[in-house]
Design an enzyme around this catalytic site. Structure first.
Site, short mmCIF file in Angstrom:
data_model
loop_
_atom_site.label_atom_id
_atom_site.label_comp_id
_atom_site.label_asym_id
_atom_site.label_seq_id
_atom_site.Cartn_x
_atom_site.Cartn_y
_atom_site.Cartn_z
CG ASP A 78 -2.23 0.70 0.86
OD1 ASP A 78 -2.13 2.00 0.60
OD2 ASP A 78 -3.36 0.06 0.98
CG HIS A 113 -0.85 1.51 -3.38
ND1 HIS A 113 -1.93 1.24 -2.85
CD2 HIS A 113 -0.36 0.34 -4.01
CE1 HIS A 113 -2.28 -0.09 -3.27
NE2 HIS A 113 -1.48 -0.53 -3.95
#
Ligand SMILES: *[C@@H]1O[C@H](CO)[C@@H](O)[C@H](O)[C@H]1NC(C)=O
Length: 390
Positions: free
Chosen positions: A216, A239
């Site tokens: 993430d 991310h």
């Protein structure tokens, strides 16, 4: 050469000089019953050592010698008489059964502590089986953050390695004056919600020289963050570095004065991102500098997304109330994995304002990339490729 050896030697020396009988300055967790065999719960021993260190009238060091220590959930509370140093030469391992800590919020928590320095250490969250549960469907616990620092101040984290956390790796929440240096975060690129370092409701935080590979956000910045400096980071897989998601709540403190510089993104989903829910909110983002970024095959190198509405729940047909202003992108180069390398999708109720771009050079498969602006106002200087859409 293994740099840990001289360090261990130094610590042994310190230990001899300040052994518990001499000055009660070093609290070795082994002396409190910790077992470095990887399968006996050593959390109670760590907590006993902490409690003695915390009530010590002297400068206190909690020492974790090399070895594997299984630890269940542990909360280390403050109000200590003096600042505490924790030197970790070993690996702390979370229970392999994710139910044990999966609903605890965090595995290791420091709360209400003023004056704490943690040097070294590996935290192994053993998240694999929980991620597998999540991939199969529902009924799994949320998972625990490896390390949470809550309502604390004057904190140093130096040289920590965080592995395979069930959820976020490191959370800094409600803190002041935190210095995070030389941290590595390692989890697979497809592991769910394993943000590297998350900061919220905190001021005067520095994150330097981190190497983050995770599933993430490498670093995520939540509501109520001010005076944050992030520098010299390697991110990817992951991310990207994200301000947000913000604006989920109507009443929400803003994010101000954030500098993110000298970052290399490698194969990450985003580079520099600001993300807000498409919902009413009085939150804001003001005063951000993204500087000296290198993008290597990044899906969205520069992105503001104010339409976040996962699963179309909670926000259909609504627009973000978060006002984004004074955001500068300076000296950002490299390659985009998609054609639109620069995307500003701002709120039509509160358009983005005073966005500045200076020296941006991004390409897509050796061709021209594109930029796209919705409700965004700003100016561009120097070399700008793809050309500005303001
Ligand atoms: C902004 O944050 C930096 C730390 O990154 C700090 O040194 C500076 O004083 C802050 N500026 C203001 C106006 O508070």
């Amino acid at each position: 050469m293994d740099m840990r050896k001289p360090m261990n030697f130094l610590l042994s020396l310190l230990f001899l000089l300040f052994s518990p009988s001499a000055g009660n300055a070093i609290y070795n967790v082994i002396n409190f019953g910790a077992t470095p065999n990887g399968n006996t719960d050593s959390a109670p021993a760590f907590l006993r050592a902490w409690s003695q260190a915390c009530s010590s009238g002297n400068w206190a060091t909690l020492y974790v010698p090399p070895g594997q220590y299984l630890l269940g959930q542990a909360q280390f509370s403050g109000n200590c008489k003096n600042p505490i140093t924790i030197q970790i030469d070993g690996t702390l391992v979370a229970p392999s059964n994710y139910h044990v800590i999966g609903n605890a919020g965090a595995w290791l928590t420091f709360i209400g502590v003023t004056g704490l320095s943690i040097y070294g250490g590996t935290l192994d969250g053993q998240g694999t089986t929980l991620w597998a549960c999540k991939a199969l469907g529902s009924g799994c616990p949320d998972g625990a953050t490896n390390l949470a620092l809550i309502n604390s101040k004057n904190i140093i984290i130096n040289g920590l390695a965080s592995l395979n956390s069930q959820m976020f790796h490191v959370v800094i929440d409600g803190c002041e004056n935190v210095n995070v240096k030389g941290v590595t975060v390692t989890a697979p690129g497809n592991s769910p919600n394993t943000d590297g370092i998350h900061v919220q409701m905190s001021m005067d935080v520095m994150i330097k020289s981190a190497n983050i590979k995770t599933g993430d956000d490498c670093i995520s910045i939540g509501a109520g963050t001010s005076n944050l400096l992030i520098e010299n980071i390697a991110c990817g897989p992951g991310h990207g570095i994200s301000i947000g998601s913000l604006g989920r709540e109507m009443e929400e403190p803003g994010v101000q004065n954030v500098t993110v510089k000298t970052v290399t993104f490698t194969g990450s989903q985003n580079g520099f991102r600001i993300k807000t829910w498409g919902r009413p909110s009085n939150g804001f983002v003001n005063g951000v500098l993204f500087q000296d970024g290198i993008m290597e095959n990044v899906d969205n190198p520069i992105i503001i997304d104010q339409n976040y509405c996962p699963l179309g729940k909670y926000c259909p047909g609504q627009v973000s109330g978060v006002k984004i202003s004074q955001v500068t992108y300076n000296n950002i180069r490299g390659t985009s994995a998609t054609e639109v390398a620069v995307k500003f999708e701002c709120s039509n109720m509160k358009p983005c304002s005073a966005i500045i771009m200076e020296d941006v050079s991004l390409t897509y498969q050796n061709q021209q990339a594109a930029s796209s602006c919705t409700n965004a106002d700003g100016s561009a200087y120097g070399f700008i490729e793809p050309s500005s859409c303001f």
